[in-house]
Write a protein that holds these residues in place. Structure first.
Motif, short mmCIF file in Angstrom:
data_model
loop_
_atom_site.label_atom_id
_atom_site.label_comp_id
_atom_site.label_asym_id
_atom_site.label_seq_id
_atom_site.Cartn_x
_atom_site.Cartn_y
_atom_site.Cartn_z
N ALA A 196 -31.62 18.44 23.74
CA ALA A 196 -31.20 17.21 24.53
C ALA A 196 -29.58 17.12 24.25
O ALA A 196 -28.78 16.93 25.03
N ALA A 197 -29.18 17.32 23.07
CA ALA A 197 -27.75 17.27 22.72
C ALA A 197 -26.91 18.33 23.25
O ALA A 197 -25.73 18.20 23.78
N ARG A 198 -27.59 19.62 23.51
CA ARG A 198 -26.95 20.76 24.32
C ARG A 198 -26.68 20.26 25.90
O ARG A 198 -25.70 20.65 26.36
N PHE A 199 -27.37 19.30 26.32
CA PHE A 199 -27.50 18.91 27.71
C PHE A 199 -26.72 17.71 27.79
O PHE A 199 -26.46 16.92 28.89
N GLY A 200 -26.14 17.00 26.70
CA GLY A 200 -25.66 15.65 26.71
C GLY A 200 -26.66 14.50 26.96
O GLY A 200 -26.11 13.45 27.63
N LEU A 201 -27.82 14.67 26.60
CA LEU A 201 -28.82 13.78 26.88
C LEU A 201 -29.20 12.72 25.69
O LEU A 201 -29.13 13.35 24.42
N GLU A 202 -29.54 11.60 25.75
CA GLU A 202 -30.02 10.87 24.53
C GLU A 202 -31.47 10.92 24.65
O GLU A 202 -32.21 11.08 25.68
N VAL A 203 -32.00 10.77 23.53
CA VAL A 203 -33.44 10.73 23.32
C VAL A 203 -33.54 9.52 22.58
O VAL A 203 -33.10 9.25 21.39
N LEU A 204 -34.44 8.54 23.20
CA LEU A 204 -35.00 7.05 22.81
C LEU A 204 -36.35 7.09 22.64
O LEU A 204 -37.17 7.70 23.31
N THR A 205 -36.82 6.24 21.85
CA THR A 205 -38.10 5.87 21.61
C THR A 205 -38.28 4.80 22.55
O THR A 205 -37.19 4.04 23.14
N PRO A 206 -39.38 4.34 23.07
CA PRO A 206 -39.70 3.05 24.08
C PRO A 206 -38.98 1.84 23.44
O PRO A 206 -38.31 1.11 24.28
N ARG A 207 -39.20 1.70 22.09
CA ARG A 207 -38.62 0.33 21.57
C ARG A 207 -37.03 0.42 21.56
O ARG A 207 -36.51 -0.58 22.00
N ARG A 208 -36.33 1.64 21.29
CA ARG A 208 -34.99 1.66 21.44
C ARG A 208 -34.45 1.33 22.95
O ARG A 208 -33.66 0.73 23.11
N LEU A 209 -35.38 2.04 23.81
CA LEU A 209 -34.84 1.70 25.27
C LEU A 209 -35.09 0.52 25.37
O LEU A 209 -33.98 -0.24 26.18
N MET A 210 -35.94 -0.41 25.32
CA MET A 210 -36.24 -1.93 25.46
C MET A 210 -35.05 -2.54 24.59
O MET A 210 -34.47 -3.67 25.36
N GLU A 211 -34.62 -2.09 23.59
CA GLU A 211 -33.39 -2.96 22.83
C GLU A 211 -32.26 -2.77 23.83
O GLU A 211 -31.41 -3.65 23.72
N ARG A 212 -32.03 -1.56 24.05
CA ARG A 212 -30.73 -1.17 25.02
C ARG A 212 -30.92 -1.98 26.10
O ARG A 212 -29.69 -2.42 26.47
N LEU A 213 -31.98 -2.20 26.82
CA LEU A 213 -32.07 -3.04 28.13
C LEU A 213 -31.66 -4.55 27.78
O LEU A 213 -31.09 -5.04 28.70
N GLU A 214 -32.02 -5.03 26.56
CA GLU A 214 -31.94 -6.14 26.09
C GLU A 214 -30.38 -6.69 25.58
O GLU A 214 -30.18 -7.79 25.68
N GLU A 215 -29.66 -5.57 25.51
CA GLU A 215 -28.29 -5.70 24.85
C GLU A 215 -27.18 -6.22 25.93
O GLU A 215 -27.61 -6.19 27.20
#
Length: 145
Positions: A126-145
């Motif tokens: 993912a890093a080679r392609f500039g992508l983030e890798v997130l757990t479902p919990r981390r995605l939810m945290e990001r959406l709530e920020e």
């Protein structure tokens, strides 16, 4: 209030976890899909994997879903998905060949992230392609920020 819409690729275990438990972060991610805040990207092969795993008798027993229920869930998910067509292959990038279709969908679809319970296996590619890798919990945290 600003609502951020994010396009992600959901690894199959995230989709499956959402239907095995209604209380976890994976299920919360799927509720965001239903609300149109999270837009899942998927290739036909990845969607077929979702279908295959969700329709397994053991999965249906845990989720409590009948075969008809699974079909309704898959219909709703298919309507929410932004389809990604693959026109080229640059495999292998990952140790697990089944994870390749997740990475391909994320790269071609220009996803914001791959959402997975298995971050370690996706990180380097993912890093080679500039992508983030997130757990479902981390995605939810990001959406709530």
């Amino acid at each position: 209030m600003y609502i951020r819409i994010v396009q992600v690729v959901l690894d199959t275990p995230v989709v499956v976890s959402a239907f095995r438990s209604r209380h976890g972060a994976s299920n919360a991610v799927m509720r965001q899909v239903a609300a149109g805040i999270v837009i899942p990207l998927a290739t036909p092969a990845l969607f077929l994997e979702y279908e295959d795993v969700l329709k397994r008798p053991a999965q249906r027993a845990v989720s409590g879903l009948s075969s008809a229920d699974v079909d309704r869930v898959l219909d709703a998910l298919a309507r929410a998905i932004l389809p990604i067509e693959t026109h080229f292959m640059w495999r292998p990038q990952l140790r697990d060949a089944n994870d390749e279709m997740v990475l391909v969908a994320a790269v071609i679809g220009r996803a914001a992230a791959i959402v997975t319970h298995n971050e370690r296996d996706f990180m380097a590619a993912a890093a080679r392609f500039g992508l983030e890798v997130l757990t479902p919990r981390r995605l939810m945290e990001r959406l709530e920020e």
